[in-house]
Scaffold this motif. Sequence first.
Motif, PDB file in Angstrom:
ATOM      1  N   PRO A 117       0.961  -0.884   0.928  1.00  0.00           N
ATOM      2  CA  PRO A 117      -0.803   0.230   0.350  1.00  0.00           C
ATOM      3  C   PRO A 117       0.998   1.307  -0.020  1.00  0.00           C
ATOM      4  CG  PRO A 117       0.028  -1.611   1.554  1.00  0.00           C
ATOM      5  CD  PRO A 117       0.596  -1.848   1.252  1.00  0.00           C
ATOM      6  N   GLY A 118       1.036   2.185  -1.102  1.00  0.00           N
ATOM      7  CA  GLY A 118       1.158   3.837  -1.216  1.00  0.00           C
ATOM      8  C   GLY A 118       0.058   4.601  -0.323  1.00  0.00           C
ATOM      9  N   ALA A 119       0.975   6.101  -0.985  1.00  0.00           N
ATOM     10  CA  ALA A 119       0.411   6.974   0.352  1.00  0.00           C
ATOM     11  C   ALA A 119      -0.844   7.711  -0.319  1.00  0.00           C
ATOM     12  CB  ALA A 119       1.584   8.504   0.832  1.00  0.00           C
ATOM     13  N   LEU A 120      -1.610   6.164  -1.679  1.00  0.00           N
ATOM     14  CA  LEU A 120      -2.695   7.682  -2.159  1.00  0.00           C
ATOM     15  C   LEU A 120      -4.095   7.161  -0.956  1.00  0.00           C
ATOM     16  CD1 LEU A 120      -3.052   9.958  -4.156  1.00  0.00           C
ATOM     17  CD2 LEU A 120      -3.402   7.886  -5.680  1.00  0.00           C
ATOM     18  N   ALA A 121      -3.728   7.342   0.301  1.00  0.00           N
ATOM     19  CA  ALA A 121      -4.734   7.181   1.110  1.00  0.00           C
ATOM     20  C   ALA A 121      -4.811   8.214   2.294  1.00  0.00           C
ATOM     21  CB  ALA A 121      -4.628   5.624   1.425  1.00  0.00           C
ATOM     22  N   GLU A 122      -5.197   8.604   2.918  1.00  0.00           N
ATOM     23  CA  GLU A 122      -5.739   8.746   4.337  1.00  0.00           C
ATOM     24  C   GLU A 122      -4.768   8.916   5.505  1.00  0.00           C
ATOM     25  OE1 GLU A 122     -10.323  10.906   4.773  1.00  0.00           O
ATOM     26  OE2 GLU A 122     -10.073   8.874   5.331  1.00  0.00           O
ATOM     27  N   ARG A 123      -4.805   7.703   5.329  1.00  0.00           N
ATOM     28  CA  ARG A 123      -3.097   6.980   6.213  1.00  0.00           C
ATOM     29  C   ARG A 123      -2.589   5.930   5.577  1.00  0.00           C
ATOM     30  NH1 ARG A 123      -7.133   9.106   8.837  1.00  0.00           N
ATOM     31  NH2 ARG A 123      -8.274   6.752   8.552  1.00  0.00           N
ATOM     32  N   VAL A 124      -1.456   5.964   5.600  1.00  0.00           N
ATOM     33  CA  VAL A 124      -0.015   4.569   5.209  1.00  0.00           C
ATOM     34  C   VAL A 124       1.234   4.306   6.622  1.00  0.00           C
ATOM     35  CG1 VAL A 124       1.996   6.831   4.524  1.00  0.00           C
ATOM     36  CG2 VAL A 124       1.276   3.667   3.002  1.00  0.00           C
ATOM     37  N   VAL A 125       1.314   2.853   6.424  1.00  0.00           N
ATOM     38  CA  VAL A 125       1.664   2.054   7.063  1.00  0.00           C
ATOM     39  C   VAL A 125       3.230   1.729   7.217  1.00  0.00           C
ATOM     40  CG1 VAL A 125       2.617   0.060   8.876  1.00  0.00           C
ATOM     41  CG2 VAL A 125       0.883   1.553   9.063  1.00  0.00           C
ATOM     42  N   VAL A 126       3.969   2.224   6.963  1.00  0.00           N
ATOM     43  CA  VAL A 126       5.527   2.160   6.442  1.00  0.00           C
ATOM     44  C   VAL A 126       6.613   1.847   7.944  1.00  0.00           C
ATOM     45  CG1 VAL A 126       7.510   3.173   5.179  1.00  0.00           C
ATOM     46  CG2 VAL A 126       5.105   3.926   4.902  1.00  0.00           C
ATOM     47  N   PRO A 127       7.712   0.956   7.687  1.00  0.00           N
ATOM     48  CA  PRO A 127       9.095   0.206   8.135  1.00  0.00           C
ATOM     49  C   PRO A 127       9.194   1.640   9.140  1.00  0.00           C
ATOM     50  CG  PRO A 127       8.732  -1.282   6.632  1.00  0.00           C
ATOM     51  CD  PRO A 127       7.630   0.257   5.870  1.00  0.00           C
ATOM     52  N   ALA A 128       9.936   1.969  10.335  1.00  0.00           N
ATOM     53  CA  ALA A 128      10.721   2.662  10.888  1.00  0.00           C
ATOM     54  C   ALA A 128      12.113   2.830   9.579  1.00  0.00           C
ATOM     55  CB  ALA A 128      10.288   2.478  11.773  1.00  0.00           C
ATOM     56  N   GLU A 129      12.527   1.857  10.131  1.00  0.00           N
ATOM     57  CA  GLU A 129      14.017   2.206   8.878  1.00  0.00           C
ATOM     58  C   GLU A 129      13.417   2.709   7.772  1.00  0.00           C
ATOM     59  OE1 GLU A 129      14.161  -2.053   6.614  1.00  0.00           O
ATOM     60  OE2 GLU A 129      15.519  -1.525   8.645  1.00  0.00           O
ATOM     61  N   LEU A 130      12.800   3.192   7.394  1.00  0.00           N
ATOM     62  CA  LEU A 130      12.870   3.120   6.106  1.00  0.00           C
ATOM     63  C   LEU A 130      12.037   4.965   5.708  1.00  0.00           C
ATOM     64  CD1 LEU A 130      11.052   1.104   3.533  1.00  0.00           C
ATOM     65  CD2 LEU A 130      13.510   1.336   4.062  1.00  0.00           C
ATOM     66  N   VAL A 131      11.737   5.616   7.282  1.00  0.00           N
ATOM     67  CA  VAL A 131      11.096   7.082   7.349  1.00  0.00           C
ATOM     68  C   VAL A 131      12.509   7.679   8.113  1.00  0.00           C
ATOM     69  CG1 VAL A 131       9.883   7.948   8.856  1.00  0.00           C
ATOM     70  CG2 VAL A 131       9.191   5.711   8.213  1.00  0.00           C
TER      71      VAL A 131
END
Length: 366
Positions: A117-131
């Motif tokens: 899932p990408g960011a074209l949504a109201e919320r998105v979850v991403v692994p912390a190591e990539l942030v």
Amino acid sequence: MRAYVVEGPGQHGLAEVDDPKPDHNEVLIEPAVVGICGSDLELLDGRRPAQYLRYPVIPGHEWAGYVVACGRDVTGLTPGRGVVAENIRPCGRCIRCAEGYNNLCLGEYAESGFTHPGALAERVVVPAELVYPLPEDRPIEAAAMLEPAACVAGGLLTIGMPRAGSRIAVVGDGPLGLLAVTLLRLTNPRDLVLFGSRPHRVAFGPGVGATDTLLSHQLTPADREDLRGAYDLVVECTDSPDGAALAMSMARRAGTVLLAGISGARGHTIDPDTISLGNLRVHGVFGATRSAWHWLISLYEAGLFDPSSLITHRFDLAHAADAFAVLADPEAGALKVMIEPAGAPGLSHDRRRRTRPAARGGRGRR
């Protein structure tokens, strides 16, 4: 929550989906601005190679947003902090990852917006190591273009940054080419010439640092001969076999060519003797290395990277389909199209507008 979902080729639209929940090592983020590009159009149409996608999927790989919540093992991030994130999800264990080429991971291909899932949504979850946390005093819209710029930056870091006073050409007047100009101007080149194919796009060149602009299709045979071997470095961003061939011809003997475009050509389009007899160094680009991300974020923090002037259109999430239509329409005059899933940063919901064509400042941009 609301999200733009691609069920399959030609089957996409706004839908209600389950709210994502962050795991112990993940971050829940509210995307503020999402850039869309030709890769997204390929995803919607079914033209993207099968090994680089997984339907159904929520698009959105160029974006920036704000932290909503963090998993229990995540440190260094707090709710409300502006962030950006890498989109390629490397395994971290293979030989390419060990060498620092996380963009060339040998594990199963994984990328936010294409297989996850990408960011074209109201919320998105991403692994912390990539942030990556962003400085609070910089415009978040510009941060949404860190991802495509990091792809060019990764190539430049690999070949070595050109010396001050170099003669440089960029072939391609789309967002990637103009982002390349934006970065290359920092090297104080003697010449930084943008070769494009669309007058409304090539006009953006001087505004981001080009010393001159030319339309490739207007070059005469005599012009092409004069340009042969004229540049120390040529960066190609056209997605065209003709663009790659032009880039090769313009590099001086023992010069360097960086190929950032993906043409989809299935046959031979470049004369190998051009490389051999010219003693050229030719380097390809796929994705962005972690070192490129760090470099770009440092430029962004210092105010040396701000391509906000390349944004020509803005939409809210409810009109994401219109955004894709504008991007796909060659007559729409679009350069960089942005979608704001939560509405325009700093605006309340009732003040958000369906689309706001951005004014073009300076003398022009890609």
